[in-house]
Scaffold this motif. Structure first.
Motif, PDB file in Angstrom:
ATOM      1  N   LYS A 108       2.489  32.820   8.456  1.00 53.45           N
ATOM      2  CA  LYS A 108       1.423  33.298   9.088  1.00 53.45           C
ATOM      3  C   LYS A 108       0.776  34.413   8.410  1.00 53.45           C
ATOM      4  O   LYS A 108       1.450  35.113   7.723  1.00 53.45           O
ATOM      5  N   ASN A 109      -0.531  34.212   8.190  1.00 53.35           N
ATOM      6  CA  ASN A 109      -1.422  35.293   7.521  1.00 53.35           C
ATOM      7  C   ASN A 109      -1.050  35.490   6.094  1.00 53.35           C
ATOM      8  O   ASN A 109      -0.638  36.657   5.522  1.00 53.35           O
ATOM      9  N   TYR A 110      -0.770  34.604   5.348  1.00 50.00           N
ATOM     10  CA  TYR A 110      -0.167  34.700   3.973  1.00 50.00           C
ATOM     11  C   TYR A 110      -1.413  33.880   3.038  1.00 50.00           C
ATOM     12  O   TYR A 110      -1.763  32.757   3.064  1.00 50.00           O
ATOM     13  N   ALA A 111      -1.917  34.668   1.964  1.00 51.85           N
ATOM     14  CA  ALA A 111      -2.759  34.105   1.086  1.00 51.85           C
ATOM     15  C   ALA A 111      -3.997  33.449   1.830  1.00 51.85           C
ATOM     16  O   ALA A 111      -4.670  34.032   2.575  1.00 51.85           O
ATOM     17  N   LEU A 112      -4.170  32.253   1.309  1.00 52.28           N
ATOM     18  CA  LEU A 112      -5.307  31.288   2.104  1.00 52.28           C
ATOM     19  C   LEU A 112      -4.630  30.477   3.405  1.00 52.28           C
ATOM     20  O   LEU A 112      -5.237  29.729   4.001  1.00 52.28           O
ATOM     21  N   ILE A 113      -3.636  30.945   4.027  1.00 53.42           N
ATOM     22  CA  ILE A 113      -3.168  30.227   5.014  1.00 53.42           C
ATOM     23  C   ILE A 113      -3.132  31.216   6.129  1.00 53.42           C
ATOM     24  O   ILE A 113      -2.600  32.404   6.008  1.00 53.42           O
ATOM     25  N   ASP A 114      -3.537  30.729   7.215  1.00 48.64           N
ATOM     26  CA  ASP A 114      -3.708  31.588   8.779  1.00 48.64           C
ATOM     27  C   ASP A 114      -2.590  31.393   9.315  1.00 48.64           C
ATOM     28  O   ASP A 114      -1.904  32.374   9.627  1.00 48.64           O
ATOM     29  N   SER A 115      -2.137  30.138   9.387  1.00 44.84           N
ATOM     30  CA  SER A 115      -0.887  29.486  10.256  1.00 44.84           C
ATOM     31  C   SER A 115      -0.590  28.343   9.770  1.00 44.84           C
ATOM     32  O   SER A 115      -1.350  27.285   9.842  1.00 44.84           O
ATOM     33  N   LEU A 116       0.851  28.078   9.419  1.00 42.69           N
ATOM     34  CA  LEU A 116       1.399  26.738   9.261  1.00 42.69           C
ATOM     35  C   LEU A 116       2.741  26.393   9.839  1.00 42.69           C
ATOM     36  O   LEU A 116       3.465  27.442   9.746  1.00 42.69           O
ATOM     37  N   ASP A 117       3.050  25.546  10.270  1.00 44.12           N
ATOM     38  CA  ASP A 117       4.297  25.309  10.764  1.00 44.12           C
ATOM     39  C   ASP A 117       4.618  23.653  10.185  1.00 44.12           C
ATOM     40  O   ASP A 117       4.287  22.702  10.302  1.00 44.12           O
ATOM     41  N   ILE A 118       5.740  23.593   9.267  1.00 45.41           N
ATOM     42  CA  ILE A 118       6.060  22.502   8.552  1.00 45.41           C
ATOM     43  C   ILE A 118       7.530  22.028   8.894  1.00 45.41           C
ATOM     44  O   ILE A 118       8.396  22.939   8.506  1.00 45.41           O
ATOM     45  N   SER A 119       7.900  20.781   9.336  1.00 47.78           N
ATOM     46  CA  SER A 119       9.134  20.382   9.337  1.00 47.78           C
ATOM     47  C   SER A 119       9.396  19.284   8.351  1.00 47.78           C
ATOM     48  O   SER A 119       8.570  18.468   8.052  1.00 47.78           O
ATOM     49  N   PHE A 120      10.679  19.527   7.688  1.00 49.39           N
ATOM     50  CA  PHE A 120      10.955  18.622   6.405  1.00 49.39           C
ATOM     51  C   PHE A 120      11.801  17.793   6.804  1.00 49.39           C
ATOM     52  O   PHE A 120      12.882  17.987   7.572  1.00 49.39           O
ATOM     53  N   ASP A 121      11.849  16.540   6.031  1.00 46.10           N
ATOM     54  CA  ASP A 121      12.950  15.606   5.981  1.00 46.10           C
ATOM     55  C   ASP A 121      13.994  15.937   5.395  1.00 46.10           C
ATOM     56  O   ASP A 121      13.988  16.857   4.483  1.00 46.10           O
ATOM     57  N   LYS A 122      15.069  15.314   5.681  1.00 41.61           N
ATOM     58  CA  LYS A 122      16.440  15.509   5.109  1.00 41.61           C
ATOM     59  C   LYS A 122      16.455  14.736   3.718  1.00 41.61           C
ATOM     60  O   LYS A 122      17.514  15.049   2.794  1.00 41.61           O
ATOM     61  N   GLY A 123      15.657  13.906   3.418  1.00 36.54           N
ATOM     62  CA  GLY A 123      15.737  13.194   2.184  1.00 36.54           C
ATOM     63  C   GLY A 123      14.768  13.787   1.087  1.00 36.54           C
ATOM     64  O   GLY A 123      14.748  14.738   0.945  1.00 36.54           O
ATOM     65  N   LEU A 124      13.917  12.739   0.542  1.00 35.81           N
ATOM     66  CA  LEU A 124      12.829  13.027  -0.372  1.00 35.81           C
ATOM     67  C   LEU A 124      11.364  13.341   0.264  1.00 35.81           C
ATOM     68  O   LEU A 124      10.765  12.705   0.992  1.00 35.81           O
ATOM     69  N   ASN A 125      10.961  14.723   0.015  1.00 33.08           N
ATOM     70  CA  ASN A 125       9.702  15.198   0.744  1.00 33.08           C
ATOM     71  C   ASN A 125       8.687  15.229  -0.414  1.00 33.08           C
ATOM     72  O   ASN A 125       9.128  16.015  -1.534  1.00 33.08           O
ATOM     73  N   ILE A 126       7.774  14.710  -0.139  1.00 32.62           N
ATOM     74  CA  ILE A 126       6.598  14.567  -1.238  1.00 32.62           C
ATOM     75  C   ILE A 126       5.274  15.519  -0.866  1.00 32.62           C
ATOM     76  O   ILE A 126       5.150  15.776   0.281  1.00 32.62           O
ATOM     77  N   ILE A 127       5.130  16.564  -1.713  1.00 30.87           N
ATOM     78  CA  ILE A 127       3.881  17.300  -1.279  1.00 30.87           C
ATOM     79  C   ILE A 127       2.623  17.053  -2.370  1.00 30.87           C
ATOM     80  O   ILE A 127       3.148  16.987  -3.571  1.00 30.87           O
ATOM     81  N   THR A 128       1.660  16.636  -1.896  1.00 29.93           N
ATOM     82  CA  THR A 128       0.323  16.157  -3.035  1.00 29.93           C
ATOM     83  C   THR A 128      -0.813  16.991  -2.429  1.00 29.93           C
ATOM     84  O   THR A 128      -0.754  17.519  -1.417  1.00 29.93           O
ATOM     85  N   GLY A 129      -1.829  17.060  -3.230  1.00 32.14           N
ATOM     86  CA  GLY A 129      -3.181  17.812  -2.752  1.00 32.14           C
ATOM     87  C   GLY A 129      -3.541  18.040  -4.245  1.00 32.14           C
ATOM     88  O   GLY A 129      -3.032  18.200  -5.229  1.00 32.14           O
ATOM     89  N   GLU A 130      -4.952  18.387  -3.918  1.00 30.43           N
ATOM     90  CA  GLU A 130      -5.791  18.822  -5.358  1.00 30.43           C
ATOM     91  C   GLU A 130      -5.616  19.895  -6.058  1.00 30.43           C
ATOM     92  O   GLU A 130      -4.629  20.791  -5.174  1.00 30.43           O
ATOM     93  N   THR A 131      -5.723  20.200  -7.311  1.00 38.88           N
ATOM     94  CA  THR A 131      -5.327  21.486  -8.097  1.00 38.88           C
ATOM     95  C   THR A 131      -6.299  22.535  -7.151  1.00 38.88           C
ATOM     96  O   THR A 131      -7.613  22.195  -6.822  1.00 38.88           O
ATOM     97  N   GLY A 132      -5.463  23.543  -6.853  1.00 37.34           N
ATOM     98  CA  GLY A 132      -5.957  24.787  -6.150  1.00 37.34           C
ATOM     99  C   GLY A 132      -6.066  24.633  -4.763  1.00 37.34           C
ATOM    100  O   GLY A 132      -6.828  25.333  -3.959  1.00 37.34           O
TER     101      GLY A 132
END
Length: 553
Positions: A8-32
């Motif tokens: 909450k309220n960190y850098a460019l993030i207003d609010s995020l809630d992420i639940s992860f899998d117990k195995g392989l989690n992939i995070i992608t996205g454009e640079t920046g």
């Protein structure tokens, strides 16, 4: 494992809630898009320091929470040592106030950054592009060997015994310094003690000697006075006693007629008896006084010795001299005791050193036994990820005992060659960035199967690889995820396709602010995302079909 991350309220993030899998989690996205922001937030709950003002809204505090399932991590002892409440679902929270000050909590108990970092290291291992240099550090190389050699318990015991040895070394050093100081004064103290022991002063002696000295020095005058007194009492023509006897007779005569006189007569009779006894004592005392020059010399010499000691030690009484003698005796005894203590401490240190040596040798032998396995399995993995000619040789040397440290009694060096005919050299000298990443992945995938790290994060370690090699790297990550939770930030579709959960980080403009956000992709969304990674923003049919094939594979 990391179950949930709330930001909450960190850098460019207003609010995020992420639940992860117990195995392989992939995070992608454009640079920046904000992938590094996610890593920064995660770093804060793992003990990193706050840099700058990380607020999305300058009017609100920043809060980051991580929810971890720690049931299988054997962390009860850590929680107990840090005086924390143990919970199988442990919540770590970091709050950053508007003034820049931060607070950290574990299960709602405030903790220091040091404690937070210590716990974080047991929860997550972050492996970034920059961390590939870690593979060339001796500490990491020994950690690799120890993980597979199951040396953890031996190392803990070794460190305890080594700590005990270092404590004994400090005690020996301190005792030696005290002994050196005591020995430096010992000869002089012995001289002073011998001097006092020789004279052997007794309490009250001076007063008695001074009295005897007066008697011996004035013996003639004393005898003359005593003789004169005796003569007056009993030996003269008209002695005191004879005259007193006549007076008594007269008083007793009239006492028959006058009662008061009778009483006076009794008193005079008592005085007569007393004077008669005094006369006898005068004779005896006069006989006891002798003119003894030899004894006078002895007394004078004795007094001179005692006076000299009083003056030398700047004291006023024989009792003080006796106290000084006792103190000197204690100091001399201390030197003897310290000699004995030194001998005992040296014996104790030898026993402790033997324990350290035995444990250090055992750790060395276990490391040596595991080396062939490490070399073979790392080379097999490297061959699988497109480096068929790569070789890893591990040089392990037993150090002299005095070079022992917290990681044992070994020096180690990982030597590497990526190509045929290339000489074996330290990894960082011969491996390119992409090669170094693959070497690190191969080692980490091997270590993770036997180490206590429950989760591992690969932060864009796929730099410098592509195509078939990237596909193989993804396979290694997928295999690794069968043993532990893996979170991989990647730009490669081949790796992204291997994930059990796929998150996309993206930016969006809301009003006058740009925000970073993240979403868990559905299967259809994954196809589009991987196709875009293959061909660009508007993927064609071929890219979409290729993405589907990667996901099926």
């Amino acid at each position: 494992m990391l179950v949930r991350l709330l930001i909450k309220n960190y850098a460019l993030i207003d609010s995020l809630d992420i639940s992860f899998d117990k195995g392989l989690n992939i995070i992608t996205g454009e640079t920046g898009a904000g992938k590094s922001i996610l890593m920064g937030a995660l770093g804060l709950i793992l003990g990193s320091r706050v840099e700058g003002r990380p607020f999305f809204d300058e009017q609100k505090k920043c809060v980051i929470e991580g929810y971890f399932n720690v049931a299988a991590y054997d962390l009860k002892r850590f929680f107990n040592d840090e005086d924390l409440d143990y919970e199988e679902e442990t919540i770590i929270r970091r709050e950053i106030a508007l003034d820049g000050k931060s607070r950290a909590f574990v299960n709602d108990s405030p903790v220091t950054l040091a404690t937070l970092k210590g716990l974080g290291e047991k929860l997550i291992d972050i492996h970034s592009q920059h961390a590939t240099m870690q593979v060339n550090t001796e500490e990491f190389q020994l950690f690799v060997l120890d993980s597979l050699a199951a040396n953890e318990d031996r190392l803990l015991l070794f460190r305890e015994e080594l700590k005990g040895l270092r404590t004994l070394d400090k005690q020996l050093k301190t005792l030696q310094e005290e002994l050196d100081n005591a020995n430096a004064e010992s000869d002089y103290n012995q001289f002073l003690y011998d001097e006092l022991e020789k004279v052997n002063v007794q309490a009250g002696e001076v007063k008695e000697l001074e009295a005897e000295q007066q008697q011996l020095a004035n013996a003639e005058e004393i005898k003359r006075g005593l003789n004169a007194a005796s003569y007056a009492l009993v030996d003269g023509e008209q002695t005191v006693l004879s005259m007193l006897k006549e007076s008594i007779n007269q008083v007793q005569h009239v006492g028959r007629y006058f009662g008061d006189a009778a009483l006076l007569g009794e008193r005079m009779q008592s005085a007569f008896i007393e004077l008669k006894d005094v006369a006898s004592e005068l004779v005896a005392q006069e006989g006891s006084v002798h003119l003894n020059e030899q004894r006078l010399d002895e007394v004078n010499t004795r007094l001179s010795d005692v006076y000299a000691l009083l003056k030398k030690h700047r004291v006023d009484s024989e009792l003080e001299l006796i106290q000084i003698k006792d103190q000197l005796e204690s100091k001399l005894q201390l030197v003897l005791n310290q000699d004995q203590a030194m001998e005992e401490l040296i014996r104790h240190r030898k026993v402790q050193a033997d324990k350290v040596l035995v444990l250090g040798t055992e750790i060395h032998e276990q490391r040596k036994l595991i080396i062939p396995r490490v070399e073979v399995e790392v080379q097999q993995t490297l061959s699988h990820v497109g480096m068929p000619n790569a070789q890893l040789n591990i040089e392990l040397n037993l150090l002299p005992f005095d070079k022992a440290g917290v990681r044992g009694m070994n020096s180690v060096q990982f030597l590497f060659s990526a190509n045929k005919g290339q000489s074996m050299q330290p990894i960082h000298r011969v491996a390119s960035g992409g090669e170094l990443s693959r070497v690190m992945l191969a080692i980490k995938s091997l270590v993770a199967k036997s180490s206590a790290l429950p989760s591992i994060i690969f932060d864009e370690i796929d730099t410098g690889i592509s195509g078939e090699v990237a596909l193989r790297v993804g396979e290694v990550m997928a295999d690794l995820a069968a043993h532990m939770q893996v979170i991989a930030i990647s730009h490669l579709p081949q790796i992204a396709s291997k994930g059990q959960a796929h998150f996309k980080v993206y930016k969006e403009d809301l009003g006058e602010k740009t925000q970073s956000n993240i979403q868990l992709l559905t299967n259809d969304q994954r196809v589009v995302e991987i196709a875009q990674m293959l061909s660009g923003t508007n993927p064609g049919e071929a890219a979409l079909q290729h993405a589907q094939e990667l996901l099926k594979a």
